[in-house]
Design a protein around this motif. Structure first.
Motif, short mmCIF file in Angstrom:
data_model
loop_
_atom_site.label_atom_id
_atom_site.label_comp_id
_atom_site.label_asym_id
_atom_site.label_seq_id
_atom_site.Cartn_x
_atom_site.Cartn_y
_atom_site.Cartn_z
N GLN A 91 0.82 -1.20 0.00
CA GLN A 91 0.00 0.00 0.00
C GLN A 91 0.86 1.26 0.00
OE1 GLN A 91 -2.85 -0.34 3.18
NE2 GLN A 91 -4.43 -0.55 1.63
N TYR A 92 0.90 1.91 -1.12
CA TYR A 92 1.64 3.16 -1.23
C TYR A 92 0.67 4.27 -1.57
CZ TYR A 92 5.53 0.11 -0.81
OH TYR A 92 6.39 -0.82 -0.31
N LEU A 93 0.54 5.20 -0.63
CA LEU A 93 -0.51 6.22 -0.75
C LEU A 93 -0.01 7.43 -1.51
CD1 LEU A 93 -1.72 5.75 2.91
CD2 LEU A 93 -2.85 4.94 0.82
N PHE A 94 -0.88 7.98 -2.35
CA PHE A 94 -0.54 9.15 -3.14
C PHE A 94 -0.18 10.31 -2.22
CE2 PHE A 94 -3.89 7.46 -6.22
CZ PHE A 94 -2.94 6.93 -7.08
N TYR A 119 -12.70 -6.49 -3.10
CA TYR A 119 -12.45 -6.99 -4.47
C TYR A 119 -10.99 -7.39 -4.62
CZ TYR A 119 -11.92 -6.60 -9.61
OH TYR A 119 -11.66 -6.83 -10.93
N ASN A 120 -10.77 -8.46 -5.38
CA ASN A 120 -9.41 -8.90 -5.69
C ASN A 120 -9.14 -8.65 -7.17
OD1 ASN A 120 -7.04 -10.27 -6.21
ND2 ASN A 120 -7.63 -12.15 -5.15
N MET A 121 -8.22 -7.74 -7.43
CA MET A 121 -8.00 -7.35 -8.83
C MET A 121 -7.09 -8.32 -9.59
SD MET A 121 -5.48 -4.06 -8.78
CE MET A 121 -5.48 -3.19 -7.22
N PHE A 122 -6.61 -9.36 -8.93
CA PHE A 122 -5.80 -10.34 -9.67
C PHE A 122 -6.65 -11.48 -10.23
CE2 PHE A 122 -2.35 -8.44 -7.10
CZ PHE A 122 -1.59 -7.99 -8.16
N ASP A 163 -11.26 -2.70 -3.50
CA ASP A 163 -9.95 -2.93 -2.91
C ASP A 163 -9.98 -4.21 -2.09
OD1 ASP A 163 -7.42 -0.71 -2.36
OD2 ASP A 163 -7.48 -2.48 -1.07
N ASP A 192 -4.24 1.69 -9.32
CA ASP A 192 -2.84 1.79 -8.94
C ASP A 192 -2.44 0.49 -8.25
OD1 ASP A 192 -0.32 2.64 -8.31
OD2 ASP A 192 -0.91 4.07 -6.77
N THR A 220 -7.28 2.41 -5.22
CA THR A 220 -6.86 3.80 -4.99
C THR A 220 -7.70 4.41 -3.85
OG1 THR A 220 -8.38 4.56 -6.74
CG2 THR A 220 -6.08 4.23 -7.36
N PRO A 221 -7.49 3.91 -2.62
CA PRO A 221 -8.30 4.40 -1.49
C PRO A 221 -8.15 5.89 -1.23
CG PRO A 221 -6.49 3.00 -0.72
CD PRO A 221 -6.55 2.86 -2.21
N ARG A 222 -6.97 6.42 -1.48
CA ARG A 222 -6.79 7.84 -1.16
C ARG A 222 -7.53 8.74 -2.15
NH1 ARG A 222 -1.50 9.99 1.77
NH2 ARG A 222 -2.62 9.17 3.58
N1 SAH Z 1 -1.78 5.14 -4.45
C1 SAH Z 1 -3.04 4.56 -4.06
C2 SAH Z 1 -2.82 3.26 -3.31
C3 SAH Z 1 -2.12 2.23 -4.15
S1 SAH Z 1 -1.41 0.95 -3.19
C4 SAH Z 1 -3.79 5.57 -3.21
O1 SAH Z 1 -3.14 6.37 -2.55
O2 SAH Z 1 -5.02 5.60 -3.23
C5 SAH Z 1 -2.20 -0.47 -3.83
C6 SAH Z 1 -3.63 -0.63 -3.41
O3 SAH Z 1 -4.10 -1.84 -3.99
C7 SAH Z 1 -3.82 -0.76 -1.92
O4 SAH Z 1 -4.93 -0.01 -1.51
C8 SAH Z 1 -4.05 -2.25 -1.71
O5 SAH Z 1 -4.88 -2.54 -0.60
C9 SAH Z 1 -4.72 -2.63 -3.01
N2 SAH Z 1 -4.52 -4.03 -3.37
C10 SAH Z 1 -3.42 -4.80 -3.21
N3 SAH Z 1 -3.63 -6.04 -3.69
C11 SAH Z 1 -4.89 -6.04 -4.18
C12 SAH Z 1 -5.71 -7.03 -4.81
N4 SAH Z 1 -5.26 -8.25 -5.01
N5 SAH Z 1 -6.95 -6.69 -5.19
C13 SAH Z 1 -7.44 -5.43 -4.96
N6 SAH Z 1 -6.72 -4.47 -4.37
C14 SAH Z 1 -5.47 -4.76 -3.98
#
Ligand code: SAH
Ligand code: ZN
Ligand code: ZN
Ligand code: ZN
Ligand code: ZN
Length: 460
Positions: A169-172, A238-241, A221, A272, A197-199
């Motif tokens: 998790q790398y936040l903007f 949600y799982n984006m993979f 997310d 992201d 993109t929670p932020r």
């Molecule tokens: N820059 C963004 C955060 C990106 S970090 C912001 O500031 O909003 C990557 C994000 O993807 C994190 O929120 C993490 O929880 C989410 N993530 C990681 N693996 C994931 C997956 N398998 N499915 C959905 N989301 C995932």
């Protein structure tokens, strides 16, 4: 061990690649009838050697790049007994979060009714606490007097799951987040599908109460902690993979409804993902989200693509273009708060390698002149100040913001630190060790190129 090139770099900076022991592992993808772990259907992989498939295929967790987070493993041709299947189902059930999203929404409603003095957040459990639960958490660290402002910025309240390779998790940084939102508004979008993109989601949500602010966002997310702060119409687990909605058909329907562009409200998807990840798995999920978007219109959007910003490091450019040939990479450097390496260049800090990939017309993506970006009239896009137009390539060729130089022998522009090596017949760092091409690439094992020019910069 693990992944050597791109993955190695990422591993060093904390965002682990989906690198399994031995590195020579290729993703085959989602398979019909795949077994499930707590993170939804597993993905099919195969061991490789010298770029060739070798050995048995196996299923592993789609989401976790660290076996410590999820050790699911099954051979493709393995016979799994009824007892083991039952045990696995039981295990998957037990490994779901303690509260459902619905329960968390109820808890939140009660939480906001509490006076400030009774609003506590347990830092160890990463959970809002109701007074009846204080006792259970009595020897945990907690924060008190949780204000409405804090509840509106959960990404500040929750600790970033950066040590866990799984979430990365790398936040903007605020500046980058504000830039993205302004851009989205200027482009006329009214809805943002925020995938990981929670932020950005939070910035949109916190402005939603302002009278003249019309943009809405739905966060998808894997970080379930966010379900404490958002309703089922604002957040889907949600799982984006593997394009898996933990909330089942109801959550899928929420997403579908959101993508329906009623009243001409245009939608853009912003994502992201963790950088180490499997580009092909992400691309396949994003294509399913695009398909969902297309289905919402009877007339069909057959020739259209859902507008998208995919935020990812520049060295994945060729990988992304493999799956989305219509995308272009913007020069804008996306900055992060909690990532020392990825902060903006000025004042001697490292430059961020993270860019925006988009299917929108590049000339529409206006980059801030105040931050040194300029418009190249020939390329018809905004570029970094250091990115000079090369007359021979007829394009602004720099990928990293530094001025690149043209090599007549390679017939392309290369990094400023590179020199042409007659031995290798390509440009490389002066200090490189010449590699025999026939030995095969160190990254993918295929012959005909070296790791510096490997087309598969992901670690699979
Ligand atoms: N820059 C963004 C955060 C990106 S970090 C912001 O500031 O909003 C990557 C994000 O993807 C994190 O929120 C993490 O929880 C989410 N993530 C990681 N693996 C994931 C997956 N398998 N499915 C959905 N989301 C995932
Ligand atoms: Zn798993
Ligand atoms: Zn050139
Ligand atoms: Zn050489
Ligand atoms: Zn290679």
């Amino acid at each position: 061990e693990g992944c050597r090139e791109a993955g190695g770099k990422m591993a060093a900076s904390g965002a682990g690649g989906l690198c399994r022991p031995g590195a020579g592992v290729a993703l085959l993808g989602a398979a019909a009838g795949a077994p499930s772990c707590p993170h939804g259907p597993a993905l099919l992989f195969v061991k490789t050697s010298q770029g060739k498939e070798e050995g048995r295929r196996f299923y592993a967790c789609s989401a976790c790049r660290d076996r410590k987070d999820c050790n699911f493993f099954q051979w493709e041709d393995e016979k799994v007994s009824e007892t083991r299947l039952a045990a696995r189902e039981e295990y998957n059930r037990n490994h779901q979060p303690p509260f459902t999203h619905r329960q968390n929404v109820e808890r939140y409603k009660n939480f906001v009714l509490l006076p400030l003095s009774k609003r506590r957040f347990c830092q160890e459990c990463q959970q809002l606490l109701l007074p009846a639960e204080w006792e259970k958490h009595s020897d945990h660290q907690f924060l008190c007097d949780i204000s409405t402002a804090q509840l509106k910025s959960p990404s500040q309240l929750l600790y970033p799951l950066e040590n866990k390779k799984t979430n990365a998790q790398y936040l903007f940084a605020d500046r980058s987040c504000q830039f993205l939102l302004d851009l989205i508004i200027d482009l006329g979008f009214r809805r943002v599908l925020s995938v990981g993109t929670p932020r950005l989601h939070e910035m949109i949500q916190s402005k939603a109460s302002q009278e003249d602010f019309r943009v809405r966002s739905l966060l998808l997310d894997i970080d379930f902690r966010y379900s404490q702060f958002y309703t089922e119409d604002e957040f889907c687990h949600y799982n984006m993979f593997n394009h898996y909605f933990f909330g089942g058909e109801a959550a899928r329907e929420t997403c579908r409804k959101f993508l329906y562009q009623g009243n001409g409200e245009r939608v853009i998807m912003v994502t992201d993902p963790p950088f180490g990840g499997l580009v092909e798995a992400l691309a396949s999920s994003f294509k399913k989200l695009i398909a969902m978007w297309k289905e919402t219109e009877e007339e069909g959007r057959n020739n259209q693509e859902m507008p998208m910003f995919w935020i990812f490091p520049y060295f994945f450019e060729s990988r992304i273009l493999e799956f989305f040939p219509g995308f272009s990479m913007m020069d804008y450097q996306v900055d992060y708060d909690n990532h020392a390496l990825y902060k903006h260049g000025k004042t001697g800090r490292r430059q961020s390698p993270v860019r925006i990939f988009t299917n929108l017309t590049p000339s529409m993506i206006v980059l801030p002149v105040a931050e040194g970006y300029r418009f190249c009239t020939i390329c018809q896009r905004y570029v970094s100040s250091g990115n000079k137009h090369c007359e021979i390539c007829n394009s602004c060729t720099s990928k990293d913001g530094r001025r690149w130089k043209h090599c007549v022998l390679c017939k392309k522009c290369v990094k400023p630190s590179w020199f042409h090596c007659n031995n290798c017949n390509c440009c490389a760092l002066q200090s490189h060790t010449c590699e025999k091409t026939d030995a095969g690439c160190f990254v993918c094992g295929k012959a005909g190129h070296k790791r510096s020019t490997c087309p598969s910069l992901s670690c699979t």
